[in-house]
Design a protein around this motif. Sequence first.
Motif, PDB file in Angstrom:
ATOM      1  N   ASP A 176    -108.001 -10.879   9.939  1.00 58.51           N
ATOM      2  CA  ASP A 176    -106.504 -11.195   9.803  1.00 58.51           C
ATOM      3  C   ASP A 176    -105.993 -10.814  11.133  1.00 58.51           C
ATOM      4  N   ILE A 187    -105.114 -13.721  13.078  1.00 63.15           N
ATOM      5  CA  ILE A 187    -103.927 -14.649  12.964  1.00 63.15           C
ATOM      6  C   ILE A 187    -102.840 -14.051  13.700  1.00 63.15           C
ATOM      7  N   THR A 197    -105.562 -18.691  16.233  1.00 67.20           N
ATOM      8  CA  THR A 197    -104.890 -18.790  15.065  1.00 67.20           C
ATOM      9  C   THR A 197    -105.558 -19.494  13.823  1.00 67.20           C
ATOM     10  N   SER A 231    -107.184 -17.814  10.502  1.00 65.37           N
ATOM     11  CA  SER A 231    -106.592 -18.307   8.987  1.00 65.37           C
ATOM     12  C   SER A 231    -107.810 -18.980   8.391  1.00 65.37           C
ATOM     13  N   SER A 253    -110.019 -16.090   7.161  1.00 68.23           N
ATOM     14  CA  SER A 253    -109.453 -15.121   6.085  1.00 68.23           C
ATOM     15  C   SER A 253    -109.498 -15.894   4.728  1.00 68.23           C
ATOM     16  N   PRO A 305    -103.885 -15.051   2.401  1.00 66.85           N
ATOM     17  CA  PRO A 305    -104.120 -15.573   3.739  1.00 66.85           C
ATOM     18  C   PRO A 305    -103.164 -16.745   4.118  1.00 66.85           C
ATOM     19  N   VAL A 306    -103.029 -17.694   3.186  1.00 65.47           N
ATOM     20  CA  VAL A 306    -102.068 -18.814   3.632  1.00 65.47           C
ATOM     21  C   VAL A 306    -100.700 -18.278   3.716  1.00 65.47           C
ATOM     22  N   LEU A 362    -100.151 -16.569   7.104  1.00 60.61           N
ATOM     23  CA  LEU A 362    -100.119 -17.589   8.279  1.00 60.61           C
ATOM     24  C   LEU A 362     -98.804 -18.340   8.444  1.00 60.61           C
TER      25      LEU A 362
END
Length: 238
Positions: A40, A43, A67, A71, A74, A98-99, A102
Motif C-alpha cells: 500500500d 499508492i 500508483t 493499487s 493491493s 484498496p480501491v 486509492l
Amino acid sequence: MLTTALTAVSFWLSFEALHDLASAHRLQGERAWAWPATVDTFIGVGELLILRASLMRRVDPWAIALTAAGSLGSIALNVAGVGVSHDPLDYVTAAVPPVAALLAFGVLMRQVHEFLVSRQAPVTPASEPVISTEATIEAPNIAEPEEASEAEPEVTEEPEPVTEPEEPRQELTQRDRIDQVVRTLYNVLGNRRPATRHIRQALADEGLPNSDGTCREARKRVETAEPHLKDLPDAIAA
C-alpha cells in the motif's frame, strides 16, 4: 476533513486484510504488520509524486506507474486473501478498501494541490513582456545653449540692377554707311583728310556706291558735322 478520515479508514482496512494474509502465510508479529506497507505504500508514494509533478506542470510516468502497481497489487492481494468463496460479495468486500484508499488519497492530493496553487504568486508567461505600471515620462531633450558664437553678418541679397530695355537698333541707311566709312578714313590715315581716291577705294571695298560725286558729297557731310576735320592736312601731301 472527511476526505482525510476516509483515506485513513480505507488504508487501515486494506492493511488489516493484508496483515491477515501475511499471518496466514508464516509472518507473525511485527513482520505481519510491516508486510502490508510493502504494497500500500506504493499508492501513497505514487500519489505524492503525481502531486509534485502537477505542481511543476509536467507529467511523471514513474509516479503513475508506482500508483498503478500499488493499487492493482493491493486489490489483487486483498481479493486473494478471501480464498475460495461462493459469495461474490466476499470478493467485492475485499476489493473495496484498496480501491477506496486509492480514490480517497487521490482526492486528498487534489485538495492539497488546489491549496498550494492558490498560495503561489501568479506566474507571468515568459513570452509576455513585463510592463511597468508606473508611467515613465522622459524628460524632453533640451539642447544646452551653445557658447555665443561670433555673430555672422547678415547677408542681404543685392537687388539685381535694373537694365533698361535697349532700344531696337535702327538699320543704317546707305548714306549713313557711306558717311561712316568716310569718317573712319580720317583715323586710318593718321588724322589726315582723305582724297577722293581713298574714299572711292574704301567704298568699293564695302560694296557701296563710289563715284567721284558720291565721294565728295560724303566728305563734305562728314566735315560739316565735324568742322575741325577741314583743318587736317591732306593725305595726298603725306
